[in-house]
Design an enzyme around this catalytic site. Structure first.
Site, PDB file in Angstrom:
ATOM      1  N   HIS A  54      26.225  57.587  36.785  1.00  0.00           N
ATOM      2  CA  HIS A  54      25.350  58.740  36.628  1.00  0.00           C
ATOM      3  C   HIS A  54      25.318  59.567  37.915  1.00  0.00           C
ATOM      4  CE1 HIS A  54      22.900  56.728  33.142  1.00  0.00           C
ATOM      5  NE2 HIS A  54      24.183  56.875  32.875  1.00  0.00           N
ATOM      6  N   GLU A  56      22.877  60.695  39.802  1.00  0.00           N
ATOM      7  CA  GLU A  56      21.991  60.303  40.894  1.00  0.00           C
ATOM      8  C   GLU A  56      22.651  59.254  41.792  1.00  0.00           C
ATOM      9  OE1 GLU A  56      19.284  60.682  37.179  1.00  0.00           O
ATOM     10  OE2 GLU A  56      21.400  60.333  37.649  1.00  0.00           O
ATOM     11  N   ALA A 158      36.091  86.359  16.277  1.00  0.00           N
ATOM     12  CA  ALA A 158      36.744  87.575  16.762  1.00  0.00           C
ATOM     13  C   ALA A 158      36.902  88.539  15.592  1.00  0.00           C
ATOM     14  CB  ALA A 158      38.106  87.242  17.359  1.00  0.00           C
ATOM     15  N   ARG A 188      36.087  75.874  24.420  1.00  0.00           N
ATOM     16  CA  ARG A 188      36.493  74.592  23.839  1.00  0.00           C
ATOM     17  C   ARG A 188      36.380  73.478  24.870  1.00  0.00           C
ATOM     18  NH1 ARG A 188      42.177  76.110  20.703  1.00  0.00           N
ATOM     19  NH2 ARG A 188      41.281  77.561  19.161  1.00  0.00           N
ATOM     20  N   THR A 200      40.217  77.722   6.844  1.00  0.00           N
ATOM     21  CA  THR A 200      40.905  78.019   8.100  1.00  0.00           C
ATOM     22  C   THR A 200      41.958  76.965   8.404  1.00  0.00           C
ATOM     23  OG1 THR A 200      38.990  79.180   9.020  1.00  0.00           O
ATOM     24  CG2 THR A 200      40.578  78.304  10.593  1.00  0.00           C
ATOM     25  N   ASP A 204      45.486  78.825   8.448  1.00  0.00           N
ATOM     26  CA  ASP A 204      45.930  79.060   9.825  1.00  0.00           C
ATOM     27  C   ASP A 204      46.642  77.854  10.431  1.00  0.00           C
ATOM     28  OD1 ASP A 204      44.679  81.467   9.514  1.00  0.00           O
ATOM     29  OD2 ASP A 204      42.918  80.948  10.704  1.00  0.00           O
TER      30      ASP A 204
END
Length: 362
Positions: A54, A56, A158, A188, A200, A204
């Site tokens: 972590h 800290e 877009a 991303r 999509t 695509d």
């Protein structure tokens, strides 16, 4: 130390952690800075890749003996429970730190203010900066997952100058320039998951990977939200699933043909639509705190109808796609639709030759 200085040091702690969003698995991406009594930074840390160690303990280790009588600035209350590592609050006390300034109380009930109380019991001054913007933005995914049971969802779309997102029978047609493309890949890289709809995925056939020099090792979970029809197991997303984590949220009967390496999240339907909230809750269950949705009109409209989009990035281009273009929404223009649903524009900037407008619920 003054409240103004506290605020600035906390800003700095949030800034050093921001670039590591999306790399700390189910753990929050915490930033921590150790400052000596005379105002010198003696240690800094960010939650490590995969979530451990972590922030800290990383900052304290760098500070060494310089941590004695120092102030620790940390974006989230130090943990107070044993997991794979000991409680960070104990490390803070043992280091001799005398003052701790945190950006937010931990919403995890295993800590939930207990560390603040423990620090004070051990004579450490501990205070919380209320409504610190850097902390809120840094931990919005963690806060959402813990308090709402679902990830913080950001949609990105877009749109051409005439309000289109693609061309009929040709699918996605690039309308934005290189600066916007790089910006998208950066989003991303900072996300736990990237999501598209089945349409999509079919039309695509995207890869949804991070293709920026130096960030190729960022591998957000790629999520496909299914429809009523089975998905082709030969799609690019599934063909590369051994190298890039991939999941599908869909009705159970559409999941059978997928490769074994693909994670499956079966959900039912509500009013004839896939139960999107249940799908997002399933993602939260495996530690996903932030989702970037790069879907088309159908998925975005469904998410908007369900009230599940927390931020909407609208990329606007000067390119026109014409009468054969696919509308960005089945309703009014997208900005009008967002306004009707109570979103307000919170930011506007240029990305090369394109414009980025960001909307959030009012």
């Amino acid at each position: 130390m003054s409240a103004t200085l506290d605020f600035r040091w906390l800003d700095a702690a949030a800034r050093i952690a921001m670039p590591y969003l999306g790399t700390t698995a189910e753990n929050p991406t915490v930033g921590a800075i150790v400052v000596s009594p005379d105002g010198v930074v003696v240690g800094r840390g960010v939650t490590a890749w995969g979530g451990r160690p972590h922030a800290e303990t990383e900052a304290i280790a760098m500070a060494g003996s310089g941590a004695e009588r120092a102030t620790l600035y940390v974006t989230l209350e130090p943990c107070n429970h044993w997991g794979r590592t000991p409680p960070c609050v104990d490390a803070v006390i043992e280091a001799g730190i005398t003052r701790v300034v945190v950006g937010s109380v931990d919403p995890d009930p295993r800590t939930g203010g207990a560390s603040i109380a423990k620090l004070q019991e051990h004579g450490v001054e501990a205070l919380v900066v209320t409504d610190h913007p850097g902390t809120k933005r840094l931990h919005e995914g963690f806060f959402s997952r813990v308090t709402r049971g679902r990830p913080f969802l950001t949609a990105k779309l877009a749109v051409s100058a005439d309000g289109r997102i693609g061309v009929i029978d040709r699918g996605n047609v690039p309308v934005t320039g290189e600066v916007a493309r790089r910006w998208t890949h950066m989003q991303r890289a900072f996300s736990d998951a990237v999501m598209v709809g089945a349409g999509t995925a079919r039309i695509d056939d995207p890869s949804l990977t991070v293709r920026l020099p130096g960030l190729e090792n960022r591998k957000p979970l790629r999520v496909v939200v299914g429809s009523g029809k089975p998905l082709d197991p030969n799609l690019n997303l599934f063909a590369t699933a051994a190298d890039y984590p991939t999941a599908v949220i869909a009705e159970n009967h559409t999941l059978e043909s997928l490769p074994e390496v693909v994670q499956r999240f079966p959900v039912g339907t509500e009013d004839g639509r896939l139960a999107l909230k249940s799908g997002l809750e399933a993602l939260a269950g495996i530690g996903i705190g932030t989702v970037l949705c790069e879907g088309g009109a159908v998925l975005n409209d469904a998410l908007l109808d369900a009230g599940l989009i927390d931020r909407f990035h609208l990329l606007e281009s000067d390119v026109e796609l014409g009468a054969d273009g696919v509308p960005a929404t089945v309703h009014a223009s997208l900005p009008e639709r967002l306004t009707q649903l109570g979103y307000r524009e919170v930011d506007r900037r240029a990305l090369g030759c394109d414009r980025l407008r960001t909307f959030e619920p009012g």
